[in-house]
Write a protein that holds these residues in place. Structure first.
Motif, mmCIF file in Angstrom:
data_model
loop_
_atom_site.group_PDB
_atom_site.id
_atom_site.type_symbol
_atom_site.label_atom_id
_atom_site.label_comp_id
_atom_site.label_asym_id
_atom_site.label_seq_id
_atom_site.Cartn_x
_atom_site.Cartn_y
_atom_site.Cartn_z
ATOM 1 N N ASP A 9 3.005 77.145 22.766
ATOM 2 C CA ASP A 9 2.384 76.734 21.588
ATOM 3 C C ASP A 9 1.612 75.772 22.384
ATOM 4 O O ASP A 9 1.724 74.798 23.262
ATOM 5 N N VAL A 10 0.307 75.682 22.078
ATOM 6 C CA VAL A 10 -0.900 74.889 22.603
ATOM 7 C C VAL A 10 -0.510 73.430 22.205
ATOM 8 O O VAL A 10 -0.660 72.608 22.989
ATOM 9 N N GLY A 58 -3.073 79.759 27.553
ATOM 10 C CA GLY A 58 -4.288 80.183 27.560
ATOM 11 C C GLY A 58 -5.405 78.967 27.759
ATOM 12 O O GLY A 58 -6.585 79.195 27.136
ATOM 13 N N LEU A 59 -5.105 77.902 28.286
ATOM 14 C CA LEU A 59 -5.932 76.870 28.306
ATOM 15 C C LEU A 59 -6.630 76.542 29.789
ATOM 16 O O LEU A 59 -7.943 75.949 29.770
ATOM 17 N N VAL A 60 -6.086 77.187 30.700
ATOM 18 C CA VAL A 60 -6.556 77.383 32.206
ATOM 19 C C VAL A 60 -6.625 78.947 32.467
ATOM 20 O O VAL A 60 -5.755 79.613 32.111
ATOM 21 N N ARG A 61 -7.537 79.028 33.601
ATOM 22 C CA ARG A 61 -7.534 80.344 34.087
ATOM 23 C C ARG A 61 -7.567 79.938 35.534
ATOM 24 O O ARG A 61 -7.791 78.707 36.141
ATOM 25 N N LEU A 78 -8.250 75.914 23.035
ATOM 26 C CA LEU A 78 -8.286 74.698 22.179
ATOM 27 C C LEU A 78 -8.687 75.071 20.825
ATOM 28 O O LEU A 78 -8.740 74.007 20.074
ATOM 29 N N ARG A 79 -8.991 76.093 20.374
ATOM 30 C CA ARG A 79 -9.596 76.364 19.252
ATOM 31 C C ARG A 79 -8.622 76.025 18.011
ATOM 32 O O ARG A 79 -8.932 75.274 16.717
ATOM 33 N N TRP A 84 -7.502 72.444 13.528
ATOM 34 C CA TRP A 84 -6.367 71.797 12.812
ATOM 35 C C TRP A 84 -7.045 70.044 12.698
ATOM 36 O O TRP A 84 -6.970 69.536 11.834
ATOM 37 N N SER A 85 -7.516 69.504 13.742
ATOM 38 C CA SER A 85 -8.026 68.330 13.744
ATOM 39 C C SER A 85 -9.121 68.086 12.710
ATOM 40 O O SER A 85 -9.522 66.995 12.382
ATOM 41 N N GLY A 86 -9.920 69.317 12.714
ATOM 42 C CA GLY A 86 -11.080 68.996 11.951
ATOM 43 C C GLY A 86 -10.715 68.687 10.402
ATOM 44 O O GLY A 86 -11.564 68.215 9.753
#
Length: 123
Positions: A9-10, A58-61, A78-79, A84-86
């Protein structure tokens, strides 16, 4: 309802301040894990654990450069946070509108005070 595991979960992953700090550091470009450790002020194993969580959501490679493991930001992860924050943007805009109105009122009051002062000195 049980919360999702941090590693899937991001939102849970970025709830940890050091992980958010890692993302901020990687905005400027890829960094080796040792550089991240030094900048974060934590030992390399702790940094690697945070990076593992960020990689799993999936936030870093990462890739290898010689003997070093280098990490980079993958902002596509971060999409969901952005979407959500939008939904709260309307509240921010209202706050900024109120702040702008307040600042304009202050400027107008200051200009009136300066005019009165100038008139008193001229008269």
């Amino acid at each position: 309802m049980a919360r999702a595991a941090t590693t899937s979960d991001v939102f849970n992953a970025i709830a940890e301040p050091k992980r958010r700090e890692i993302l901020m550091l990687l905005r400027d470009g890829d960094l080796p894990v040792m550089d991240l450790s030094l900048r974060l002020g934590i030992p390399q194993p702790g940094t690697s654990k945070h990076l593992r969580v960020l990689r799993e959501v999936g936030l870093v490679r990462d890739h290898r450069e010689g003997k070093q493991r280098v990490y980079g930001l993958d902002a596509r992860g971060l999409r969901s946070v952005h979407e959500w924050s939008g939904g709260f943007e309307r509240f921010w805009n209202e706050s900024f509108d109120r702040l702008d109105a307040y600042v304009q009122d202050l400027k107008q009051q200051q200009q009136q005070t300066e005019r009165r002062h100038d008139e008193e000195q001229d008269g």
